[in-house]
Design a protein around this motif. Sequence first.
Motif, PDB file in Angstrom:
ATOM      1  N   ILE A  36      15.517  -8.268   2.771  1.00 34.20           N
ATOM      2  CA  ILE A  36      15.875  -7.313   3.754  1.00 34.20           C
ATOM      3  C   ILE A  36      14.633  -7.100   4.595  1.00 34.20           C
ATOM      4  O   ILE A  36      14.553  -7.125   5.804  1.00 34.20           O
ATOM      5  CB  ILE A  36      16.390  -5.849   3.096  1.00 34.20           C
ATOM      6  CG1 ILE A  36      17.682  -6.152   2.507  1.00 34.20           C
ATOM      7  CG2 ILE A  36      16.386  -4.800   4.355  1.00 34.20           C
ATOM      8  CD1 ILE A  36      18.433  -6.577   3.380  1.00 34.20           C
ATOM      9  N   VAL A  37      13.535  -6.743   4.043  1.00 35.16           N
ATOM     10  CA  VAL A  37      12.273  -6.674   4.723  1.00 35.16           C
ATOM     11  C   VAL A  37      11.767  -7.656   5.579  1.00 35.16           C
ATOM     12  O   VAL A  37      11.521  -7.763   6.724  1.00 35.16           O
ATOM     13  CB  VAL A  37      11.155  -6.256   3.828  1.00 35.16           C
ATOM     14  CG1 VAL A  37       9.741  -6.273   4.496  1.00 35.16           C
ATOM     15  CG2 VAL A  37      11.423  -4.805   3.082  1.00 35.16           C
ATOM     16  N   ALA A  38      11.993  -8.993   5.251  1.00 31.21           N
ATOM     17  CA  ALA A  38      11.751 -10.067   5.720  1.00 31.21           C
ATOM     18  C   ALA A  38      12.357 -10.320   7.082  1.00 31.21           C
ATOM     19  O   ALA A  38      12.086 -10.700   8.026  1.00 31.21           O
ATOM     20  CB  ALA A  38      11.765 -11.378   4.663  1.00 31.21           C
ATOM     21  N   ILE A  39      13.807 -10.012   6.741  1.00 29.63           N
ATOM     22  CA  ILE A  39      14.837 -10.327   7.796  1.00 29.63           C
ATOM     23  C   ILE A  39      14.377  -9.164   8.940  1.00 29.63           C
ATOM     24  O   ILE A  39      14.593  -9.437   9.924  1.00 29.63           O
ATOM     25  CB  ILE A  39      16.246 -10.087   7.481  1.00 29.63           C
ATOM     26  CG1 ILE A  39      16.538 -11.185   6.571  1.00 29.63           C
ATOM     27  CG2 ILE A  39      17.123  -9.864   8.514  1.00 29.63           C
ATOM     28  CD1 ILE A  39      17.999 -11.140   5.839  1.00 29.63           C
ATOM     29  N   ALA A  40      14.038  -7.965   8.348  1.00 32.62           N
ATOM     30  CA  ALA A  40      13.856  -6.863   9.491  1.00 32.62           C
ATOM     31  C   ALA A  40      12.483  -7.256  10.241  1.00 32.62           C
ATOM     32  O   ALA A  40      12.363  -7.263  11.496  1.00 32.62           O
ATOM     33  CB  ALA A  40      13.536  -5.508   8.471  1.00 32.62           C
ATOM     34  N   VAL A  41      11.350  -8.061   9.551  1.00 27.62           N
ATOM     35  CA  VAL A  41      10.104  -8.229  10.310  1.00 27.62           C
ATOM     36  C   VAL A  41      10.664  -9.332  11.197  1.00 27.62           C
ATOM     37  O   VAL A  41       9.983  -9.292  12.639  1.00 27.62           O
ATOM     38  CB  VAL A  41       9.107  -8.735   9.358  1.00 27.62           C
ATOM     39  CG1 VAL A  41       8.137  -9.631   9.930  1.00 27.62           C
ATOM     40  CG2 VAL A  41       8.537  -7.586   8.235  1.00 27.62           C
ATOM     41  N   VAL A  42      11.294 -10.073  10.925  1.00 27.64           N
ATOM     42  CA  VAL A  42      11.834 -11.348  11.814  1.00 27.64           C
ATOM     43  C   VAL A  42      12.577 -10.817  13.075  1.00 27.64           C
ATOM     44  O   VAL A  42      12.340 -11.225  14.279  1.00 27.64           O
ATOM     45  CB  VAL A  42      12.624 -12.417  11.096  1.00 27.64           C
ATOM     46  CG1 VAL A  42      13.100 -13.480  12.120  1.00 27.64           C
ATOM     47  CG2 VAL A  42      11.803 -13.230  10.140  1.00 27.64           C
ATOM     48  N   LEU A  43      13.292  -9.948  12.864  1.00 23.92           N
ATOM     49  CA  LEU A  43      14.092  -9.117  14.001  1.00 23.92           C
ATOM     50  C   LEU A  43      13.198  -8.350  14.875  1.00 23.92           C
ATOM     51  O   LEU A  43      13.368  -8.436  16.155  1.00 23.92           O
ATOM     52  CB  LEU A  43      15.283  -8.292  13.371  1.00 23.92           C
ATOM     53  CG  LEU A  43      16.442  -9.034  12.696  1.00 23.92           C
ATOM     54  CD1 LEU A  43      17.419  -7.884  12.067  1.00 23.92           C
ATOM     55  CD2 LEU A  43      17.185  -9.894  13.566  1.00 23.92           C
ATOM     56  N   VAL A  44      12.249  -7.768  14.196  1.00 24.44           N
ATOM     57  CA  VAL A  44      11.405  -6.844  15.008  1.00 24.44           C
ATOM     58  C   VAL A  44      10.484  -7.900  16.052  1.00 24.44           C
ATOM     59  O   VAL A  44      10.307  -7.636  17.299  1.00 24.44           O
ATOM     60  CB  VAL A  44      10.512  -5.885  14.336  1.00 24.44           C
ATOM     61  CG1 VAL A  44       9.474  -5.513  15.033  1.00 24.44           C
ATOM     62  CG2 VAL A  44      11.346  -4.876  13.505  1.00 24.44           C
ATOM     63  N   PHE A  45      10.194  -8.888  15.277  1.00 24.38           N
ATOM     64  CA  PHE A  45       8.986  -9.963  16.158  1.00 24.38           C
ATOM     65  C   PHE A  45      10.098 -10.566  17.322  1.00 24.38           C
ATOM     66  O   PHE A  45       9.435 -10.699  18.410  1.00 24.38           O
ATOM     67  CB  PHE A  45       8.636 -10.836  15.070  1.00 24.38           C
ATOM     68  CG  PHE A  45       8.069 -12.100  15.695  1.00 24.38           C
ATOM     69  CD1 PHE A  45       6.694 -12.043  16.131  1.00 24.38           C
ATOM     70  CD2 PHE A  45       8.653 -13.277  16.073  1.00 24.38           C
ATOM     71  CE1 PHE A  45       6.204 -12.800  16.861  1.00 24.38           C
ATOM     72  CE2 PHE A  45       8.065 -14.332  16.733  1.00 24.38           C
ATOM     73  CZ  PHE A  45       6.934 -14.138  17.220  1.00 24.38           C
ATOM     74  N   VAL A  46      11.361 -10.908  16.998  1.00 28.64           N
ATOM     75  CA  VAL A  46      12.217 -11.521  18.056  1.00 28.64           C
ATOM     76  C   VAL A  46      12.373 -10.482  19.129  1.00 28.64           C
ATOM     77  O   VAL A  46      12.164 -10.882  20.408  1.00 28.64           O
ATOM     78  CB  VAL A  46      13.477 -11.995  17.429  1.00 28.64           C
ATOM     79  CG1 VAL A  46      14.408 -12.567  18.414  1.00 28.64           C
ATOM     80  CG2 VAL A  46      13.199 -13.249  16.601  1.00 28.64           C
TER      81      VAL A  46
END
Length: 322
Positions: A36-46
Motif C-alpha cells: 500500500i505504501v509503495a503504491i501511494a508513493v508511486v501515485l504521489v510521484f506521478v
Amino acid sequence: MSKIKFKYNPKTLDYDVVQVTWKRRLLRFLSFASIIVAIAVVLVFVVHQYFPSPKERMLMRENENLELQLSMLNKRADNLTSVLSDLQHRDDDIYRMIFEAEPIPDAVRQAGFGGVNRYQDLKGYSNSELIIETASKLDKVSKQLYIQSKSYDDVFEMAKNKTEMLASIPAIQPIANKDLERMASGYGYRLHPIYKTMRMHTGMDFTAPRGTDIYATGDGVVELAETGSGYGKHVVINHGYDYKTLYGHMSKILVRQGEKVKRGQIIGLVGNTGVSAGPHCHYEVIKAGVKVNPVNYYYNDLSQEEFDKMIEMSSRSNQSFD
C-alpha cells in the motif's frame, strides 16, 4: 467468521487444520502495508510529476507573466536602440560636421562592459537567457545615452559664440511644407526624365506650383543669379564657412549678384526653365566644393517624424525632374 484453512497430510491421509501464528499474521500485515505504501508513493510521484499543485500553477502563471513583461521590455530596449542610433547619426553626420569636429569613434560608442561574470547572478533560472539579454541591452543603451548626453554638452559648447556661423549654414527647406506638392527626387543616381539615362542627381527636387516662393536656406551673399542651359534661371548663394547652395529652374529671380541675403528671404519663384520635366526647385548643398546630400540640412525645419518622412519620400522615386 474467520475462514479455517486445512492442509493435506500424506502420512495420515487426512486434512489437518492449519494453525496461523501471530508472527505469520504480523508478516502478512506488514507485507500488505508495504505494498500500500509503495503504491501511494508511486501515485504521489506521478501526481506531482504531471499534475502541478495549486501553488505551482500560481507560480507558473506568475512566471509566464514575468516572461511576457521581459519580452516587452526587450522590445522596448530595441526601440530605444533604434532611436538612439538616429540621434548618434545626427550627432556625427550633422552637428559635429557643421562645427568641423571629429565624430565619436564607434569603439567608444559601442564599448562593452568589463567582467565575464557581470550577469552571473542571473544564471540558473528557466528564462535566464532572456533576462541576461534584456539586462545587457539596457546596460548598453544606458551607457550610450550617457555618451550621447556628454556629446551634446560638447556640441553646445561648440555652438557658443558661433551665432553668425549657425545663421549662415543651410538649415531649412527652400520650399515651405505648406507649398510642397511632393518630393520628386532625392540625392543619388536617378533616371533622367529627358535623356532617359541613369545619372547622378546631385541635389533634391521640390515640386510646387509655378510661382511658389523659394527661400534662402542660410545667410550669405548671392554669388550667381543668371540663366543657364541646364539649371535654367538659377541662384547660387555663398554662405561662407565652405558652404554654398544652388536653387535651379526658377521662373523669376528676385535677387542680384553680390546682394546679401538672410535665411528665409525669398530669392526667386518656382518655375520650369532649363532642362526640366515640370515646375520644381532643384536644390543643392555644396560643402568645400563637393555636392553633398541636402537631406542632412533641414534640422531647423523638421521634426524627427518629418525628417524620417523626408528621407522616405526622397528615396522613393527612381526618376529626377532634371
